[in-house]
Design a protein around this motif. Structure first.
Motif, PDB file in Angstrom:
ATOM      1  N   GLU A 293      -4.132  16.270 -17.483  1.00 38.36           N
ATOM      2  CA  GLU A 293      -3.492  14.975 -17.711  1.00 38.36           C
ATOM      3  C   GLU A 293      -3.240  14.768 -19.204  1.00 38.36           C
ATOM      4  O   GLU A 293      -2.140  14.393 -19.621  1.00 38.36           O
ATOM      5  CB  GLU A 293      -4.377  13.829 -17.187  1.00 38.36           C
ATOM      6  CG  GLU A 293      -4.602  13.815 -15.680  1.00 38.36           C
ATOM      7  CD  GLU A 293      -5.681  14.779 -15.187  1.00 38.36           C
ATOM      8  OE1 GLU A 293      -6.372  15.413 -16.033  1.00 38.36           O
ATOM      9  OE2 GLU A 293      -5.830  14.923 -13.956  1.00 38.36           O
TER      10      GLU A 293
ATOM     11  N   MET B  75      -3.770   2.067 -24.532  1.00 42.81           N
ATOM     12  CA  MET B  75      -5.008   2.185 -25.313  1.00 42.81           C
ATOM     13  C   MET B  75      -6.241   2.099 -24.423  1.00 42.81           C
ATOM     14  O   MET B  75      -7.305   2.586 -24.785  1.00 42.81           O
ATOM     15  CB  MET B  75      -5.067   1.099 -26.386  1.00 42.81           C
ATOM     16  CG  MET B  75      -4.130   1.283 -27.558  1.00 42.81           C
ATOM     17  SD  MET B  75      -4.503   2.747 -28.551  1.00 42.81           S
ATOM     18  CE  MET B  75      -5.975   2.227 -29.459  1.00 42.81           C
ATOM     19  N   SER B  76      -6.112   1.432 -23.273  1.00 39.12           N
ATOM     20  CA  SER B  76      -7.287   1.321 -22.394  1.00 39.12           C
ATOM     21  C   SER B  76      -7.185   2.252 -21.186  1.00 39.12           C
ATOM     22  O   SER B  76      -7.768   1.977 -20.146  1.00 39.12           O
ATOM     23  CB  SER B  76      -7.524  -0.130 -21.997  1.00 39.12           C
ATOM     24  OG  SER B  76      -6.365  -0.700 -21.477  1.00 39.12           O
ATOM     25  N   THR B  77      -6.476   3.343 -21.340  1.00 40.03           N
ATOM     26  CA  THR B  77      -6.460   4.388 -20.306  1.00 40.03           C
ATOM     27  C   THR B  77      -7.898   4.859 -20.050  1.00 40.03           C
ATOM     28  O   THR B  77      -8.609   5.193 -21.001  1.00 40.03           O
ATOM     29  CB  THR B  77      -5.613   5.584 -20.794  1.00 40.03           C
ATOM     30  OG1 THR B  77      -4.301   5.124 -21.073  1.00 40.03           O
ATOM     31  CG2 THR B  77      -5.563   6.692 -19.759  1.00 40.03           C
ATOM     32  N   PRO B  78      -8.327   4.892 -18.785  1.00 37.31           N
ATOM     33  CA  PRO B  78      -9.681   5.405 -18.519  1.00 37.31           C
ATOM     34  C   PRO B  78      -9.866   6.815 -19.086  1.00 37.31           C
ATOM     35  O   PRO B  78      -8.895   7.550 -19.296  1.00 37.31           O
ATOM     36  CB  PRO B  78      -9.760   5.398 -16.983  1.00 37.31           C
ATOM     37  CG  PRO B  78      -8.812   4.318 -16.560  1.00 37.31           C
ATOM     38  CD  PRO B  78      -7.671   4.388 -17.554  1.00 37.31           C
ATOM     39  N   SER B  79     -11.106   7.175 -19.298  1.00 38.90           N
ATOM     40  CA  SER B  79     -11.417   8.431 -19.984  1.00 38.90           C
ATOM     41  C   SER B  79     -10.744   9.648 -19.352  1.00 38.90           C
ATOM     42  O   SER B  79     -10.672   9.772 -18.136  1.00 38.90           O
ATOM     43  CB  SER B  79     -12.930   8.648 -19.998  1.00 38.90           C
ATOM     44  OG  SER B  79     -13.238   9.742 -20.826  1.00 38.90           O
ATOM     45  N   GLN B  80     -10.257  10.510 -20.198  1.00 35.59           N
ATOM     46  CA  GLN B  80      -9.735  11.822 -19.794  1.00 35.59           C
ATOM     47  C   GLN B  80     -10.344  12.846 -20.741  1.00 35.59           C
ATOM     48  O   GLN B  80     -10.470  12.592 -21.933  1.00 35.59           O
ATOM     49  CB  GLN B  80      -8.210  11.880 -19.950  1.00 35.59           C
ATOM     50  CG  GLN B  80      -7.446  11.015 -18.983  1.00 35.59           C
ATOM     51  CD  GLN B  80      -5.936  11.001 -19.262  1.00 35.59           C
ATOM     52  OE1 GLN B  80      -5.486  11.518 -20.280  1.00 35.59           O
ATOM     53  NE2 GLN B  80      -5.184  10.389 -18.359  1.00 35.59           N
ATOM     54  N   ALA B  81     -10.687  14.008 -20.199  1.00 35.77           N
ATOM     55  CA  ALA B  81     -11.151  15.077 -21.077  1.00 35.77           C
ATOM     56  C   ALA B  81     -10.005  15.485 -21.990  1.00 35.77           C
ATOM     57  O   ALA B  81      -8.843  15.457 -21.579  1.00 35.77           O
ATOM     58  CB  ALA B  81     -11.633  16.265 -20.259  1.00 35.77           C
TER      59      ALA B  81
ATOM     60  N   VAL C   5      -7.817  10.631 -27.749  1.00 37.43           N
ATOM     61  CA  VAL C   5      -7.099  10.655 -26.459  1.00 37.43           C
ATOM     62  C   VAL C   5      -6.336   9.356 -26.174  1.00 37.43           C
ATOM     63  O   VAL C   5      -5.140   9.385 -25.866  1.00 37.43           O
ATOM     64  CB  VAL C   5      -8.095  10.958 -25.311  1.00 37.43           C
ATOM     65  CG1 VAL C   5      -7.431  10.778 -23.945  1.00 37.43           C
ATOM     66  CG2 VAL C   5      -8.663  12.371 -25.458  1.00 37.43           C
ATOM     67  N   GLN C   6      -7.009   8.220 -26.287  1.00 36.56           N
ATOM     68  CA  GLN C   6      -6.358   6.958 -25.925  1.00 36.56           C
ATOM     69  C   GLN C   6      -5.243   6.605 -26.903  1.00 36.56           C
ATOM     70  O   GLN C   6      -4.177   6.146 -26.483  1.00 36.56           O
ATOM     71  CB  GLN C   6      -7.399   5.825 -25.854  1.00 36.56           C
ATOM     72  CG  GLN C   6      -8.146   5.734 -24.517  1.00 36.56           C
ATOM     73  CD  GLN C   6      -9.042   6.934 -24.222  1.00 36.56           C
ATOM     74  OE1 GLN C   6      -9.372   7.724 -25.101  1.00 36.56           O
ATOM     75  NE2 GLN C   6      -9.438   7.091 -22.973  1.00 36.56           N
ATOM     76  N   THR C   7      -5.464   6.791 -28.180  1.00 38.55           N
ATOM     77  CA  THR C   7      -4.434   6.435 -29.159  1.00 38.55           C
ATOM     78  C   THR C   7      -3.233   7.373 -29.036  1.00 38.55           C
ATOM     79  O   THR C   7      -2.082   6.945 -29.201  1.00 38.55           O
ATOM     80  CB  THR C   7      -5.020   6.436 -30.585  1.00 38.55           C
ATOM     81  OG1 THR C   7      -6.290   5.766 -30.557  1.00 38.55           O
ATOM     82  CG2 THR C   7      -4.133   5.687 -31.545  1.00 38.55           C
TER      83      THR C   7
END
Lengths: 381, 381
Positions: free
Chosen positions: A40, A29-35, A258-260
C-alpha cells in the motif's frame, strides 16, 4: 479541484508557510498505520515520486526526486554535503534572510562562499552576476527563487542563461522552498541541477518533508564522492532508496514519514488536476489583486516593483501611525494569522502574508485582504 | 487509557515500527493548520518537551530534549556531528544491524570506532566490555538498548556502571529507537548522556520525528564545539530553539512538523496517563505470553534467553518446513503485516513481530499470535 472546507472553524494560517491545507490532505494525515515497505505504501510513494517529476517539469529519467523526513533547511545540507567539496567556490545570490542562511550552511561544509546581496526588496542585478562570474570560477551558483523574508522573486531562467554562458560546468542550485508549486520552475529547460523545497508551503502538506530534485549530473557528482560528509543527508545512500520506491518496491535507509507522504500524494494529485500554467496564473492574479488592495489602502509593498514581487506571498510595511504588533493581534482577533518580518534590516517594520495553494481557491485571500484594510483603518483612528 | 478503535478496518501493522496508532493520535495528525510560532502550537510543543522529561525520567533542568523533523537515523548524525570529534575513539556494543549502522554513521564523522559484536541473539558479555575499556580510552560508548534486527535488549544500567568505573568521562550513548516507552530507561539515574529515538515505535506516533535527549554535559560539549560539522544536525543551533518553545515562546531555525508534534503531545499524554512502571510491566507480560505461545507451537525465538529478549518486539525463526515468504503472505491475507528479517547472518531465516503501545492494549497481540500459530499449522500440512 478543492472541495469546500469542512474543517472546524479555526484561525486561518495566512503566513508564508505552513499554509492552510485541504480537507483531503488533512484526512490523509490520519491514514491508519501502514508498514513503510507495505504494498500500500510503496504504491503511494511511487505515485509521489512520479508526480514530482511532473511538478518539476522534468522528463529526464536520470534526474532524481527525493522525499525525506526533515524540513527545507535539510535541503541546504544536501547541497553542502553532496554537491560542494570543501574549498569549492560557490556564488550565492542573496535576496534576503534565507539566501544568507543558505550561504551560512554552505560555509559549514567548507565552501568558499561569495555573496552578492540585492538591495532590500529587489533582485541581484544581472550585470553584477555577469561581472562576478567573469572574475572567478564557481562550482555552483545558488538562487533563492523566492526569499520568504522579502517576498522577492528572482528570474531563474535568465540567471541560468548567464551562468551557462559564463561556465556551463557551474551547477545551478535553486532554493524553491517558497516557490515550487506557485512560481514556474522548468527544471530541465532551465538547466537546474538541484532544487529544494518543503511540504508546508505551496505544495500544501503539513511540515515535515524535505523535497528535492537533482539533475543527472548532480546525482553523478554525489555518487562520485569518495567520502560522505554526513550520514542522513547523503544522496548516495538515498538515491537507491528513492529508485526502489519509484520502481515499485520497498527499500530501507531510514523510516519514511508514511502519513505525511500519503498527504503529499493527495496534494500532488490536487495540484496536477489542473494544468500548472493555470495554477501559476491564478496565483499571479490573486497576488496582484491583493497587492493592489493593500496599495490602495496606503500600505507600501516591500518588493520594489510588481516585476520582482512573488506570487505566493506579500511583504508589506506597517503603515505610518499603525503599530505592528497591534495590527498582527487585531488580525488574530479577526481570525487570521499573518507573519511578522525576519529580514534584519526591516524587522519590526513590516509583515508578511501568504497566498498560496488552498487559500487561493477558498477565498481566504480576499478575506484576509479585507481584514487588513479594515484593521489598518481602525488602528489609524 | 486508550478508547476502543473506530478506525476503518485495515491490515494491522504488527512490525517493530511503525506500530498501530490510537484514534486520538491519528485525529491529531489532521489538526487544521497552525503557524509554527502561533500561541496554540507553542503551547503544544511546550507540553511535548516537558512530558519528554517525564518519559526519560530526567529531573535535571540542564538536560535537554530535542524534537526535530527527521527519523531515528538522524539521531546518529546528531551524535557524530556534536558529541564526537574526528579521531575520537568510540566503542560500539553491537547486538545487530542497527548497532553496526550506528558505527558506520560515526565513522562518516571521522570517529575511530571499535565494535564488540555480540553472538547473534545475545548481548555483549560484560567482561568483554570491561576488558576493552581497560585497554583503551574511549570518548563514548554506544549501546543499542534494543536492536530491532535481533530483538535483543541490553542492560543499560549495568553497562553504565562498568563504563563509569572504567572512566567517568566517557559519554554513555543509548540508541533507544526500539526501546523508549517500552523498556525502562532511567536517563539521570543511569548517567546516560545522550539517548535517541523516533516517533513511530513505542512512542506511538506516525514516523517523521527524531526525538533526542541530552545530558547537561552533552549539551555543554556540543556548545563548546568550535566548528559545526553539519547545519541541520547542529545541537548548538537547536538548543536555543527547544529552550524557547519549552519556556513558552516560538523560535525559528527550521519549520517543525506541527501536526506530527501535535500527535506526539496526544500520545505522550496517553502514555503518561498510567505510571511508566505499569506500562513496562504490561509490555513485559504481553511479550512473555506471546513468546510462550510461539514456543509452544514449536517456533524458535532468536534471543537466546528470556533475559535478553526485548519487550516491544519478538524475532523468531521460520519453523522447519514453513517457507518464510509464504508465512508472511498468509499472515497478510489474515490481516496482519509482520516484518521479515534484516540481520545479515539470518536474513531469510526469521521474522519479526512488534508488540508495542496501542496494539498491546487493544488485543492485537493475541490476535496476531493466534494467526501465526494457525498459519504455521496450515503451512506445515
Amino acid at each position: 479541484m478543492y472541495a469546500p472546507s469542512k474543517q472546524p472553524e479555526h484561525k486561518l494560517t495566512m503566513i508564508p508557510g505552513p499554509i492552510e491545507f485541504s480537507d483531503s490532505v488533512l484526512q490523509a494525515m490520519s491514514t491508519p498505520s501502514q508498514a513503510h515497505t507495505s504494498p500500500e505504501f510503496v504504491k503511494t510513494f511511487q505515485e509521489v515520486l512520479q508526480n514530482l517529476r511532473k511538478l518539476f517539469k522534468s522528463a529526464d529519467p536520470h534526474a532524481q526526486p527525493y522525499v525525506i523526513a526533515g524540513s527545507g533547511t535539510l535541503g541546504w545540507d544536501f547541497v553542502g554535503a553532496n554537491l560542494v567539496n570543501p574549498g569549492d567556490s560557490v556564488l550565492v545570490l542573496s535576496t534576503g534572510f534565507f539566501s544568507d542562511s543558505f550561504a551560512e550552511c554552505l560555509r559549514v561544509y567548507g565552501a568558499d562562499v561569495d555573496v552578492i546581496t540585492a538591495p532590500v526588496g529587489d533582485v541581484v542585478p544581472f550585470d553584477q552576476i555577469e561581472k562576478q562570474l567573469a572574475k572567478k570560477k564557481y562550482t555552483a551558483v545558488t538562487i533563492t527563487q523566492v526569499d520568504t523574508s522579502t517576498a522577492v522573486v528572482s528570474d531563474v531562467a535568465k540567471i541560468s542563461e548567464i551562468v551557462r554562458l559564463s561556465n556551463p560546468e557551474t551547477l545551478l542550485i535553486v532554493d524553491g522552498v517558497c516557490s515550487v508549486a506557485v512560481e514556474d520552475l522548468e527544471f530541465d529547460k532551465w538547466h537546474v541541477d538541484f532544487a529544494l523545497t518543503a511540504s508546508q508551503k505551496a505544495i500544501g502538506v503539513p511540515a515535515g518533508l524535505s523535497i528535492m530534485f537533482a539533475s543527472s549530473r548532480a546525482v553523478a557528482k554525489a555518487e562520485a564522492r569518495e567520502k560522505d560528509s554526513t550520514f542522513f543527508a547523503s544522496m548516495k545512500r538515498w538515491t537507491p532508496i528513492m529508485r526502489a520506491y519509484e520502481s515499485g518496491s520497498g527499500a530501507y535507509f531510514a523510516t519514511p514519514a508514511v502519513q505525511t507522504i500519503t498527504a503529499l500524494k493527495v496534494s500532488l494529485s490536487e495540484i496536477l488536476a489542473e494544468p500548472l500554467e493555470k495554477r501559476f496564473a491564478k496565483h499571479a492574479e490573486t497576488a496582484a489583486k491583493f497587492r493592489k488592495e493593500l496599495a490602495d489602502a496606503g500600505i507600501k509593498i516591500v518588493p520594489v516593483s510588481e516585476n520582482v514581487a512573488a506570487h505566493g506571498l506579500t511583504a508589506a510595511y506597517f503603515p505610518e501611525g499603525v503599530e505592528g504588533p497591534k495590527l498582527l493581534s487585531t488580525l488574530a482577533s479577526k481570525g487570521f494569522t499573518v507573519a511578522g518580518g525576519i529580514h534584519k534590516a526591516l524587522v519590526g517594520k513590516y509583515f508578511r502574508v501568504g497566498h498560496m495553494g488552498y487559500s487561493v481557491y477558498q477565498g481566504h485571500v480576499d478575506a484576509v485582504s479585507k481584514a487588513i484594510v479594515s484593521s489598518v483603518e481602525e488602528l489609524k483612528k
